[in-house]
Design an enzyme around this catalytic site. Structure first.
Site, PDB file in Angstrom:
ATOM      1  CG  ASN A 134      -1.866   1.091   1.478  1.00  0.00           C
ATOM      2  OD1 ASN A 134      -1.924   1.972   0.235  1.00  0.00           O
ATOM      3  ND2 ASN A 134      -2.489   1.467   2.781  1.00  0.00           N
ATOM      4  CD1 TRP A 135       3.910   0.816  -3.354  1.00  0.00           C
ATOM      5  CD2 TRP A 135       3.433   2.311  -5.134  1.00  0.00           C
ATOM      6  NE1 TRP A 135       3.682  -0.003  -4.139  1.00  0.00           N
ATOM      7  CE2 TRP A 135       3.801   0.866  -4.995  1.00  0.00           C
ATOM      8  CE3 TRP A 135       2.542   3.122  -5.478  1.00  0.00           C
ATOM      9  CZ2 TRP A 135       4.378   0.060  -6.517  1.00  0.00           C
ATOM     10  CZ3 TRP A 135       4.078   2.874  -7.147  1.00  0.00           C
ATOM     11  CH2 TRP A 135       4.690   1.449  -7.357  1.00  0.00           C
ATOM     12  CE  LYS A 136       0.046   3.012   5.072  1.00  0.00           C
ATOM     13  NZ  LYS A 136       0.258   3.164   5.970  1.00  0.00           N
ATOM     14  CG  HIS A 192      -5.933   1.840   5.507  1.00  0.00           C
ATOM     15  ND1 HIS A 192      -5.270   2.254   6.410  1.00  0.00           N
ATOM     16  CD2 HIS A 192      -4.603   0.493   4.833  1.00  0.00           C
ATOM     17  CE1 HIS A 192      -4.219   2.309   6.561  1.00  0.00           C
ATOM     18  NE2 HIS A 192      -3.430   1.505   6.116  1.00  0.00           N
ATOM     19  CD  GLU A 214      -3.217   5.291   6.432  1.00  0.00           C
ATOM     20  OE1 GLU A 214      -2.984   5.356   5.563  1.00  0.00           O
ATOM     21  OE2 GLU A 214      -2.282   5.085   7.479  1.00  0.00           O
ATOM     22  CD  GLU A 245      -3.198  -2.929   7.196  1.00  0.00           C
ATOM     23  OE1 GLU A 245      -2.382  -2.930   6.948  1.00  0.00           O
ATOM     24  OE2 GLU A 245      -4.137  -1.409   7.333  1.00  0.00           O
ATOM     25  N   GLY A 256       2.397   2.586  10.345  1.00  0.00           N
ATOM     26  CA  GLY A 256       3.381   3.379  10.400  1.00  0.00           C
ATOM     27  C   GLY A 256       3.818   4.137  11.929  1.00  0.00           C
ATOM     28  CB  SER A 270       5.153  -1.641  11.847  1.00  0.00           C
ATOM     29  OG  SER A 270       4.880  -0.348  12.591  1.00  0.00           O
ATOM     30  N   GLY A 323       2.709  -0.982   4.367  1.00  0.00           N
ATOM     31  CA  GLY A 323       2.999   0.253   4.297  1.00  0.00           C
ATOM     32  C   GLY A 323       3.898   0.946   4.061  1.00  0.00           C
ATOM     33  N   GLY A 324       5.007   1.535   4.660  1.00  0.00           N
ATOM     34  CA  GLY A 324       6.025   1.789   4.326  1.00  0.00           C
ATOM     35  C   GLY A 324       7.189   1.106   3.521  1.00  0.00           C
TER      36      GLY A 324
END
Ligand code: PGA
Length: 249
Positions: free
Chosen positions: A9-11, A95, A97, A167, A173, A212, A233-234
């Site tokens: 997930n590149w966000k 998600h 977010e 999640e 993150g 993470s 993610g990251g």
């Protein structure tokens, strides 16, 4: 048989040219991977260019969201049909977010889920509790409600296409990861809840862990019997890390 999946997930990260470079590296470095399905979820603006790079590969293309309405006067929205037309096969829905910053409730998420499915897009439906809820030991109740309000309202055939991502919000993150025991405990719970409605079909649902996840912890988490991969993610913004995670099975 359920499949192992590692989804990136590149966000809201990378420009189109950076995204094309990243996906090219992922294509190159993933050639010898066999027991895991890779998925990348770039921003909407990158979908066309990333799709071109993925042609002839087994890597799946995902959107990070889709509209809750079919078409029409919804300025700024991107419909499931538009995405399906650009070889998008998956969409991340719900998600944390999106739930938190854009106030997406179960009612909206159900509409998105149904529209994705109607356009042959598999939802990667996200669930998870926040820190307060975990500390108050309410995580099972919260996750059950998120599943019941959306997933329980789709039919059995569509259910086969759904991927679940657990999640915990406190791990996204933050550098904090759920322990492999915590992940297994709630993944098994999620599968049990799904089986209450869909019976044995729940055995075939891929349930991904997100929060993470990185090369150093993926192996232990993925080794759990009810963890079928990760939503990353990251660490998905670095091709070497993303592939190292995918090689953790
Ligand atoms: P993270 O994000 O890996 O950066 O914690 C996971 C996600 O939000 O999908």
């Amino acid at each position: 048989m359920r499949i192992n999946i590692v989804a990136g997930n590149w966000k809201m990260n990378t420009t189109v040219s950076e995204g094309v470079k990243l996906v090219s590296e992922i294509v190159e470095k993933s050639k010898d991977l066999s027991n895991v399905k890779l998925i990348v979820a770039p921003p909407f603006t990158h979908i066309y260019s990333v799709c071109e790079k993925l042609k002839g590969t087994e890597i799946g293309l995902s959107a990070q969201n889709c509209a809750s309405e079919e078409k029409g006067a919804y300025t700024g929205e991107v419909s499931a049909e538009m995405l399906a037309n650009l070889c998008v096969k998956y969409a991340i829905i719900g998600h944390s977010e999106r739930r938190e910053y854009y106030k997406e409730c179960s009612e909206i998420l159900l509409k998105k889920t149904k529209l994705a499915l109607a356009n042959s897009i598999s939802p990667v439906f996200c669930v998870g509790e926040n820190l307060n809820e975990r500390e108050e030991n309410r995580h099972f109740e919260v996750v059950r409600k998120q599943i019941e309000e959306v997933v329980f309202n789709i039919n059995e055939n569509d259910f086969e296409k759904i991927i679940i991502a657990y999640e915990p919000v406190w791990a996204i993150g933050t550098g904090k990861t759920a322990t492999s025991e915590q992940a297994q405990e709630i993944h098994a719970f999620i599968r049990k809840v799904l089986s209450e409605k869909f019976g044995k079909k729940a055995e075939n649902t891929s349930i991904l862990y997100g929060g993470s996840c990185k090369p150093s912890n993926a192996k232990e988490i993925f080794a759990q019997p009810d963890v079928d991969g990760g939503l990353i993610g990251g660490a998905s913004l670095n091709a070497d890390d993303f592939i190292a995670i995918a090689k953790s099975f």
